[in-house]
Design a protein around this motif. Structure first.
Motif, PDB file in Angstrom:
ATOM      1  N   PRO A  61       0.759  -1.159  -0.167  1.00 19.86           N
ATOM      2  CA  PRO A  61       0.104   0.042  -0.016  1.00 19.86           C
ATOM      3  C   PRO A  61       0.673   1.280   0.077  1.00 19.86           C
ATOM      4  O   PRO A  61       0.375   2.267  -0.666  1.00 19.86           O
ATOM      5  N   MET A  65       0.349   3.977  -2.889  1.00 17.86           N
ATOM      6  CA  MET A  65      -0.168   5.316  -2.582  1.00 17.86           C
ATOM      7  C   MET A  65       0.970   6.383  -2.824  1.00 17.86           C
ATOM      8  O   MET A  65       0.352   7.374  -3.564  1.00 17.86           O
ATOM      9  N   ALA A 107      -6.796   5.172   1.460  1.00 14.64           N
ATOM     10  CA  ALA A 107      -6.055   4.322   2.001  1.00 14.64           C
ATOM     11  C   ALA A 107      -6.687   3.337   3.120  1.00 14.64           C
ATOM     12  O   ALA A 107      -6.129   2.498   3.303  1.00 14.64           O
ATOM     13  N   GLN A 110      -8.329   0.577   0.999  1.00 18.44           N
ATOM     14  CA  GLN A 110      -7.268  -0.098   0.484  1.00 18.44           C
ATOM     15  C   GLN A 110      -6.612  -1.124   1.647  1.00 18.44           C
ATOM     16  O   GLN A 110      -6.637  -2.336   1.166  1.00 18.44           O
ATOM     17  N   SER A 111      -6.168  -0.693   2.664  1.00 19.37           N
ATOM     18  CA  SER A 111      -5.521  -1.470   3.703  1.00 19.37           C
ATOM     19  C   SER A 111      -6.782  -2.394   4.284  1.00 19.37           C
ATOM     20  O   SER A 111      -6.298  -3.681   4.600  1.00 19.37           O
ATOM     21  N   ALA A 141       0.145   3.326   4.554  1.00 20.59           N
ATOM     22  CA  ALA A 141      -0.471   3.832   3.159  1.00 20.59           C
ATOM     23  C   ALA A 141      -0.621   5.482   3.246  1.00 20.59           C
ATOM     24  O   ALA A 141      -0.293   6.072   2.433  1.00 20.59           O
ATOM     25  N   THR A 145       1.140   8.334   0.866  1.00 23.68           N
ATOM     26  CA  THR A 145       0.564   9.493   0.512  1.00 23.68           C
ATOM     27  C   THR A 145       1.329  10.640   0.701  1.00 23.68           C
ATOM     28  O   THR A 145       1.426  11.726   0.013  1.00 23.68           O
TER      29      THR A 145
END
Length: 245
Positions: A61, A65, A107, A110-111, A141, A145
């Motif tokens: 991730p 990201m 995120a 996603q996580s 993540a 970012t």
């Protein structure tokens, strides 16, 4: 920072992202696909997958990201969108905070997907609570970012944004302890590894993998990852230019 302006910026980014299916696929599907491939690469050695799967659950991730955030932010800057926004009564902190909030929301999804797949789909065996594993994956993540927002200020094209990956991500990947214990590295490299946030992300995952309870080392690792993400976001706001070169 103004909460209303930051939220409005985040909502605008999410609306734009909704119309970009390739970025959505990269953000949500790729970490899951990579974990799936990794599981069956080590099909004959499930212990190996169990030992490195938790670490890669945070690393995948972070990388995705980083890529999507840096390219998406740069695209806005080169198209003149950021310049027009900053001509309005919008502070740099509002802009960076809005982007961080928008991609942070992605995120979370996603996580959660990657953690659920690893634990209940691929049989990743962890001693600690699954929620702690999700927490570290989410922080990784968010760190990706923040790093993506930061490096986008120094790139002038999407190709250059991708070129930052070997400089920013690969050294951390090699020295984070994934391939060899950091204590066994050459002393200079071991010392350098302590300056990389990915090292603490991997250590945090290892704590969840091997300890049933929350340890002081886990608190230290999560605190370092959070502090690094916040510091990089502040640097990103400070280096954001109001004019597009």
């Amino acid at each position: 920072m103004n909460a209303a302006r930051t939220t409005a910026t985040a909502l605008r980014v999410l609306r734009q992202l909704r119309h970009d299916p390739r970025s959505i696929a990269l953000l949500l599907a790729v970490p899951c696909v990579m974990l799936l491939l990794l599981r069956y690469v080590f099909d004959g050695s499930p212990r190996t997958f169990n030992s490195i799967g938790a670490s890669l659950l945070g690393i995948f991730p972070l990388i995705t990201m980083f890529l999507v955030t840096s390219i998406a932010t740069l695209r806005e800057r080169t198209s003149g969108t950021l310049e027009r926004l900053l001509a309005m009564p919008l502070a740099k902190g509002d802009l960076i905070g809005g982007y961080a909030l928008a991609f942070g929301a992605v995120a979370v999804v996603q996580s959660a997907l990657a953690t659920a797949l690893a634990l209940w789909g691929l049989g990743l065996d962890v001693t600690g609570a699954p929620g702690l594993l999700l927490l570290i994956a989410l922080l990784d993540a968010l760190l990706g970012t923040a790093l993506g927002l930061f490096v986008s200020a120094f790139a002038t094209s999407e190709f250059q944004a991708v070129q930052f990956m070997p400089a920013v991500i690969f050294p951390q990947l090699l020295l984070c302890g994934l391939f060899a214990p950091r204590a066994s590295m050459q002393p200079v490299l071991e010392a350098i590894s302590y300056a990389f946030p990915m090292s603490y992300a991997v250590d945090g995952m290892t704590q969840v993998l091997t300890h049933p309870d929350v340890t002081s080392a886990f608190f230290r690792d999560t605190a370092v990852v959070i502090a690094c993400a916040l510091a990089v976001l502040v640097l990103g706001a400070a280096t954001l230019r109001r004019r597009t070169p």
